[in-house]
Design a protein around this motif. Sequence first.
Motif, PDB file in Angstrom:
ATOM      1  N   ALA A   1      45.134  42.842  41.193  1.00 26.28           N
ATOM      2  CA  ALA A   1      45.270  42.285  39.842  1.00 26.28           C
ATOM      3  C   ALA A   1      44.164  42.748  38.903  1.00 26.28           C
ATOM      4  O   ALA A   1      44.347  42.743  37.683  1.00 26.28           O
ATOM      5  N   THR A   2      43.013  43.138  39.455  1.00 25.59           N
ATOM      6  CA  THR A   2      41.889  43.549  38.603  1.00 25.59           C
ATOM      7  C   THR A   2      41.307  44.899  38.993  1.00 25.59           C
ATOM      8  O   THR A   2      40.333  45.344  38.388  1.00 25.59           O
ATOM      9  N   ALA A   3      41.894  45.557  39.986  1.00 23.89           N
ATOM     10  CA  ALA A   3      41.328  46.811  40.498  1.00 23.89           C
ATOM     11  C   ALA A   3      41.254  47.907  39.446  1.00 23.89           C
ATOM     12  O   ALA A   3      40.366  48.768  39.493  1.00 23.89           O
ATOM     13  N   LYS A   4      42.166  47.885  38.477  1.00 23.66           N
ATOM     14  CA  LYS A   4      42.205  48.951  37.477  1.00 23.66           C
ATOM     15  C   LYS A   4      41.697  48.490  36.111  1.00 23.66           C
ATOM     16  O   LYS A   4      42.022  49.085  35.088  1.00 23.66           O
ATOM     17  N   SER A   5      40.899  47.457  36.093  1.00 23.01           N
ATOM     18  CA  SER A   5      40.402  46.909  34.829  1.00 23.01           C
ATOM     19  C   SER A   5      38.915  47.168  34.662  1.00 23.01           C
ATOM     20  O   SER A   5      38.150  46.279  34.288  1.00 23.01           O
ATOM     21  N   ASP A   6      38.487  48.375  34.946  1.00 25.24           N
ATOM     22  CA  ASP A   6      37.054  48.685  34.909  1.00 25.24           C
ATOM     23  C   ASP A   6      36.444  48.521  33.522  1.00 25.24           C
ATOM     24  O   ASP A   6      35.226  48.363  33.391  1.00 25.24           O
ATOM     25  N   ASP A   7      37.267  48.580  32.480  1.00 29.85           N
ATOM     26  CA  ASP A   7      36.744  48.461  31.121  1.00 29.85           C
ATOM     27  C   ASP A   7      36.521  46.997  30.719  1.00 29.85           C
ATOM     28  O   ASP A   7      35.939  46.714  29.682  1.00 29.85           O
ATOM     29  N   SER A   8      36.956  46.070  31.566  1.00 30.32           N
ATOM     30  CA  SER A   8      36.801  44.656  31.256  1.00 30.32           C
ATOM     31  C   SER A   8      35.524  44.131  31.893  1.00 30.32           C
ATOM     32  O   SER A   8      35.223  44.443  33.050  1.00 30.32           O
ATOM     33  N   PRO A   9      34.758  43.299  31.167  1.00 26.74           N
ATOM     34  CA  PRO A   9      33.539  42.727  31.746  1.00 26.74           C
ATOM     35  C   PRO A   9      33.832  41.787  32.911  1.00 26.74           C
ATOM     36  O   PRO A   9      32.937  41.462  33.688  1.00 26.74           O
TER      37      PRO A   9
END
Length: 280
Positions: free
Chosen positions: A187-195
Amino acid sequence: MSAPKRQRTEDYVLYYWPGIPGRGEYVRLALEYAGIPYTERSADLMTTLTTKVGTPPHFAPPALQLPSGRVLSQTANILNHIAPRCGLAGELGSTLNTHGTEAREALRALDDDALGKAEEERAVVNQLTMTALDLQDETHNIHHPVATSLYYEDQKAEAARAAKVFRETRIPRFLGYFESVLVANPATAKSDDSPLAKTYLVGARTTTADLVLFHVIDGLLFQFPKRMAKLKETKKYENVFRLHERVQGEKGIKEYIASGKRQEFSMGIFRHYEELDGEE
């Protein structure tokens, strides 16, 4: 003879020891996060839990009286039960909330596939919650490696030996495991741009697993400040430490901490003894 009818109430009652966060803190964190009112009782605690709050009798606190009047004990069991109502069982798992007419109607509307997925997600959250509680138990056993009935001063040599192994191998093992869970969370593995990327153990919302890991990390920082500082410097577990920072700023938790109601660590599960800490 039928069992006496329980008195229904709208409030939860937490039975726990006074003066320490202890295992009761995990239940407090869940209820505080959700903004659900509760009261606490500690007077004549063991007699109450073993003889006065129904069957089966309870072995030890924490115990939580539900709005139905029934009392549940065992930390992980309590958290698993209240997680859906608190919105802490995952996006799907939280649909298993049975508190209130609207929630029960929504639950009845779920088809078999949705219900199965909700149960599975709730179980995964509970699985990770229990693993974090395993780390808590190992941490507690460092200052009581021989027997919990003995004073620390009666087992200092054994505690020093246990602490060395714990600092060198067990803390990194647990932190490494939770780091891998955070990195692998789809769910968050590809959200590197999010803090907030890679700071959720299940899905993209806070669960009981996040709250428990937050409190255990807090306890480790208190009990082993030198070792935890060194481990943080390595950046091998940066997402675990970022989860800790995120949770303490969460709505409900932030206000709870600021209120002064959250009790400080002292001589409970997490205890700081300078001689048991080290950078390694």
